[in-house]
Design an enzyme around this catalytic site. Structure first.
Site, PDB file in Angstrom:
ATOM      1  N   HIS A  14       2.242  -1.867  -2.951  1.00  0.00           N
ATOM      2  CA  HIS A  14       1.824  -3.189  -2.473  1.00  0.00           C
ATOM      3  C   HIS A  14       2.279  -4.302  -3.429  1.00  0.00           C
ATOM      4  O   HIS A  14       2.525  -5.419  -3.013  1.00  0.00           O
ATOM      5  CB  HIS A  14       0.291  -3.262  -2.393  1.00  0.00           C
ATOM      6  CG  HIS A  14      -0.308  -2.677  -1.155  1.00  0.00           C
ATOM      7  ND1 HIS A  14      -0.322  -1.326  -0.911  1.00  0.00           N
ATOM      8  CD2 HIS A  14      -0.928  -3.271  -0.096  1.00  0.00           C
ATOM      9  CE1 HIS A  14      -0.943  -1.107   0.248  1.00  0.00           C
ATOM     10  NE2 HIS A  14      -1.313  -2.267   0.756  1.00  0.00           N
TER      11      HIS A  14
ATOM     12  N   GLU B 225      -3.558  -7.419   1.191  1.00  0.00           N
ATOM     13  CA  GLU B 225      -3.872  -7.066   2.581  1.00  0.00           C
ATOM     14  C   GLU B 225      -4.589  -8.200   3.324  1.00  0.00           C
ATOM     15  O   GLU B 225      -4.387  -8.378   4.508  1.00  0.00           O
ATOM     16  CB  GLU B 225      -4.756  -5.797   2.628  1.00  0.00           C
ATOM     17  CG  GLU B 225      -4.014  -4.509   2.300  1.00  0.00           C
ATOM     18  CD  GLU B 225      -3.169  -3.969   3.470  1.00  0.00           C
ATOM     19  OE1 GLU B 225      -3.418  -4.340   4.628  1.00  0.00           O
ATOM     20  OE2 GLU B 225      -2.241  -3.183   3.202  1.00  0.00           O
TER      21      GLU B 225
ATOM     22  N   CYS C 146       2.208   0.441  -7.854  1.00  0.00           N
ATOM     23  CA  CYS C 146       1.571   0.429  -6.530  1.00  0.00           C
ATOM     24  C   CYS C 146       2.561  -0.292  -5.630  1.00  0.00           C
ATOM     25  O   CYS C 146       3.038  -1.380  -5.979  1.00  0.00           O
ATOM     26  CB  CYS C 146       0.240  -0.322  -6.589  1.00  0.00           C
ATOM     27  SG  CYS C 146      -0.445  -0.653  -4.934  1.00  0.00           S
TER      28      CYS C 146
ATOM     29  N   ASP D 270       1.978   5.069   3.874  1.00  0.00           N
ATOM     30  CA  ASP D 270       1.198   4.380   2.844  1.00  0.00           C
ATOM     31  C   ASP D 270      -0.129   3.975   3.486  1.00  0.00           C
ATOM     32  O   ASP D 270      -0.304   4.084   4.706  1.00  0.00           O
ATOM     33  CB  ASP D 270       1.951   3.128   2.350  1.00  0.00           C
ATOM     34  CG  ASP D 270       1.176   2.374   1.274  1.00  0.00           C
ATOM     35  OD1 ASP D 270       0.515   3.022   0.436  1.00  0.00           O
ATOM     36  OD2 ASP D 270       1.207   1.123   1.260  1.00  0.00           O
ATOM     37  N   SER D 271      -1.035   3.449   2.661  1.00  0.00           N
ATOM     38  CA  SER D 271      -2.290   2.950   3.205  1.00  0.00           C
ATOM     39  C   SER D 271      -2.083   1.642   3.965  1.00  0.00           C
ATOM     40  O   SER D 271      -3.000   1.169   4.630  1.00  0.00           O
ATOM     41  CB  SER D 271      -3.289   2.724   2.071  1.00  0.00           C
ATOM     42  OG  SER D 271      -2.764   1.758   1.183  1.00  0.00           O
TER      43      SER D 271
ATOM     44  N   CYS E 142       3.693   5.518  -1.559  1.00  0.00           N
ATOM     45  CA  CYS E 142       2.427   5.088  -2.146  1.00  0.00           C
ATOM     46  C   CYS E 142       2.231   5.879  -3.433  1.00  0.00           C
ATOM     47  O   CYS E 142       2.352   7.102  -3.439  1.00  0.00           O
ATOM     48  CB  CYS E 142       1.289   5.406  -1.182  1.00  0.00           C
ATOM     49  SG  CYS E 142      -0.342   5.213  -1.904  1.00  0.00           S
TER      50      CYS E 142
HETATM   51  N1  DGL Z   1       0.206   1.226  -1.937  1.00  0.00           N
HETATM   52  C1  DGL Z   1      -0.607   2.162  -2.610  1.00  0.00           C
HETATM   53  C2  DGL Z   1      -0.002   2.625  -3.940  1.00  0.00           C
HETATM   54  O1  DGL Z   1       1.190   2.528  -4.128  1.00  0.00           O
HETATM   55  C3  DGL Z   1      -2.063   1.904  -2.825  1.00  0.00           C
HETATM   56  C4  DGL Z   1      -2.842   0.877  -2.160  1.00  0.00           C
HETATM   57  C5  DGL Z   1      -4.272   1.358  -1.912  1.00  0.00           C
HETATM   58  O2  DGL Z   1      -5.107   1.320  -2.829  1.00  0.00           O
HETATM   59  O3  DGL Z   1      -4.482   1.771  -0.778  1.00  0.00           O
HETATM   60  O4  DGL Z   1      -0.704   3.128  -4.777  1.00  0.00           O
END
Ligand code: DGL
Length: 255
Positions: free
Chosen positions: A183, A149, A181, A10-11, A73
């Site tokens: 996150h 974050e 998402c 993931d990011s 992600c």
């Molecule tokens: N965790 C990522 C998702 O599920 C995205 C977060 C980002 O924008 O980097 O889309």
């Protein structure tokens, strides 16, 4: 029996919410988690940029010996077909299983989806949910990624963000809220303040079984290691993941 690790990426922090659920479901596998912090956030970048990042990350995880890649992600999952074309190992993404899980959970047929700007723009969730004859209400919330974050201890800011962005969904009488998402699971307490007793659908729960359908499992009960590789700074990432209670074997920086 296949003792190679499973690669998850993931990011950043969001992917850990998926890894946590997967690890609890299958604790005797070894996992490599790639936190692509250097490229975070994905959700406000150009499509072609994210596509290249996804291909690069998948190729990397294959090269270091993973038996499967779990794209933890949603934004990166938009490019799963591109990733599959370049990898010989199975690649699993989160969108389809999460959308389907939401459809089977909803009773009144009104489903809210919150995701990054790019995920909402591409409309994959909306298409799957409408295809299952439910109504979908979607809100792009890339602001939440920055909050999670960089400022998650600031509860008041989180509460204000949730109110500003999600009151619209409450007005639509959604009985199911999809974290489109990874996150976003980390803000669950704040959504619960606004929506109360509805269904909350997260990606980790939605894919934990599917993630093991295409691979041979390890039979080595000594396993269960998590190694983290970050494309940015190891100390910085380690400082951000205090909430992740599973033991980590190592955190290293990508070379
Ligand atoms: N965790 C990522 C998702 O599920 C995205 C977060 C980002 O924008 O980097 O889309």
């Amino acid at each position: 029996m296949d003792n190679r690790p499973i690669g998850v990426f993931d990011s950043g922090l969001g992917g850990l919410t998926v890894l946590e659920k997967i690890y609890k479901y299958a604790p005797f596998e070894n996992y490599i988690f790639l936190a692509d912090q250097k490229n975070c956030p994905y959700g406000t970048k150009e499509e072609s940029t994210v596509r290249n990042i996804v291909i690069e990350n998948c190729q990397y995880l294959e090269k270091i010996g993973c038996k499967e890649i779990i794209i933890a992600c949603n934004t990166a999952s938009l490019f799963i077909e591109d990733a599959k074309k370049t990898c010989k190992i199975p690649v699993i993404s989160v969108i389809e299983p999460t959308a389907t899980n939401a459809c089977s959970s909803s009773k009144n047929g009104n489903i809210g989806v919150i995701a990054t700007d790019l995920t909402i723009k591409k409309g994959r969730y909306q298409k799957i949910i409408e295809g299952q004859n439910k109504s979908v209400f979607s809100v792009p919330c890339s602001e939440f990624v920055d909050y999670i974050e960089n400022d998650i201890t600031n509860i008041e800011r989180g509460r204000t963000l949730v109110k500003e962005k999600l009151t619209y969904l409450k007005e639509q009488n959604v009985d199911t809220l999809v974290y489109g998402c990874t996150h976003f699971s980390l803000m669950e307490a704040l959504y619960k303040e606004l929506f109360g007793n509805i269904n909350y659908i997260d990606c980790g729960d939605s894919i934990k079984e599917i993630a093991f359908e295409k691979i041979e499992r390890t039979t080595n009960k000594e396993y269960g290691k998590i190694d983290i590789i970050t494309s940015s700074n190891a100390k910085e990432f380690s400082d951000k993941m205090g909430w992740f209670k599973i033991n980590i074997n190592s955190i290293k920086e990508k070379k």
